[in-house]
Design an enzyme around this catalytic site. Structure first.
Site, mmCIF file in Angstrom:
data_model
loop_
_atom_site.group_PDB
_atom_site.id
_atom_site.type_symbol
_atom_site.label_atom_id
_atom_site.label_comp_id
_atom_site.label_asym_id
_atom_site.label_seq_id
_atom_site.Cartn_x
_atom_site.Cartn_y
_atom_site.Cartn_z
ATOM 1 N N SER A 134 0.856 -1.181 0.000
ATOM 2 C CA SER A 134 0.000 0.000 0.000
ATOM 3 C C SER A 134 0.892 1.231 0.000
ATOM 4 O O SER A 134 1.998 1.220 0.546
ATOM 5 C CB SER A 134 -0.884 0.017 1.245
ATOM 6 O OG SER A 134 -1.557 1.254 1.372
ATOM 7 N N TYR A 147 -2.306 -0.348 10.594
ATOM 8 C CA TYR A 147 -2.381 -0.918 9.243
ATOM 9 C C TYR A 147 -1.206 -0.446 8.395
ATOM 10 O O TYR A 147 -0.538 -1.264 7.739
ATOM 11 C CB TYR A 147 -3.698 -0.515 8.582
ATOM 12 C CG TYR A 147 -3.735 -0.805 7.099
ATOM 13 C CD1 TYR A 147 -3.913 -2.097 6.627
ATOM 14 C CD2 TYR A 147 -3.585 0.223 6.161
ATOM 15 C CE1 TYR A 147 -3.942 -2.368 5.269
ATOM 16 C CE2 TYR A 147 -3.608 -0.032 4.809
ATOM 17 C CZ TYR A 147 -3.786 -1.328 4.365
ATOM 18 O OH TYR A 147 -3.800 -1.584 3.023
#
Length: 269
Positions: A134, A147
């Site tokens: 990501s 995260y």
């Protein structure tokens, strides 16, 4: 028999779309997920798609899924490590167990799959491991710090892995998406101890999402499939220009901060 790709987290989002794309290109696709009952019904109509159970948090499940994939197709040419989820919440709101669970899936789970396929790829002297990271691995966001930390860990894991495998003929790529609506919110985990103190941080995250999130995954999935097993695949692939802009701004800010404090750094030499 054609090339074979094993995809984790294939029931929704990037994983589901990747199954359809690779199958359309003539690949054999091992579409894995924790609950095979959640597989897209369209998979059943694709002769080159094999739906298989795989839970990245269970070593026995991972080993069995890779074993059965090899028995069915003789080889695994590429792996798309897509399984993962987001632990939401400010750091104070999240328990240590929730942090462990986040890393168990997003980092340790990827390691399990890699370790299961590498002996086979080493024997063949070829293969391509693609990890879905990501842009949050570069730019940590409010109420998503845990995260983002897991994706930062995956980034460093991928870079080190690529250097370890370079002489073995095995390629490694980190795909770095940002800003897609892929059931991300519905698959996310809420913090155990929410508190109103972090309302401004949640507001900032909602404003960020409103600017960034889009729904069309197709161009990114096509790009991922295009680079799979290519002659010289990239180590890093940004699949959204919005995310790439985020990272450029982050590194410019980082280097500016280092420069402003370099007079202190110099004294530590």
């Amino acid at each position: 028999m054609g090339k074979t790709v094993l995809i984790t987290g294939a029931s929704t989002g990037i994983g589901r779309a990747a199954v359809i794309e690779y199958a359309a290109r003539g690949w054999n696709v091992v579409a894995t997920m924790r609950d095979t009952g959640s597989a897209d019904p369209a998979f059943a109509g694709l002769d080159n798609v094999f739906v298989n159970q795989l839970d990245v948090t269970d070593s026995h499940s991972v080993d069995w899924a890779v074993k059965t994939a090899l028995e069915r197709f003789d080889a695994v040419d590429a792996v798309l490590n897509n399984a993962g989820y987001a632990q939401l919440g400010a750091v104070e709101e999240i328990t240590p167990d929730q942090v462990r669970d986040q890393f168990e899936t997003n980092v340790v789970g990827v390691v399990r799959v890699i370790r299961a396929v590498l002996p086979h790829m080493r024997r063949r002297g070829s293969g391509h491991i693609i990890n879905v990271g990501s842009m949050g691995g570069h730019v940590s966001l409010p109420t998503m710090a845990v995260y983002c930390a897991s994706k930062s860990a995956l980034q460093n894991l991928t870079e080190g892995l690529a250097r370890e495998l370079a002489h073995l003929g095995i390629d490694v790529t980190l795909v770095e998406p940002a800003g897609y609506d892929t059931h991300f919110s519905s698959n996310s985990h809420e913090p155990a101890n929410p508190t109103d103190a972090y309302a401004p941080a949640y507001d900032a995250m909602r404003a960020f999402s409103a600017r960034s999130v889009k729904g069309n995954l197709t161009p990114s999935i096509v790009a991922i499939a295009d680079i799979t097993c290519s002659a010289e695949p990239p180590l890093h692939l940004a699949v959204n220009s919005f995310g790439l802009t985020m990272v450029r701004e982050r590194f410019a800010t980082l280097m500016g901060e280092y420069a402003r404090w370099e007079h202190v750094t110099a004294r530590t030499d």
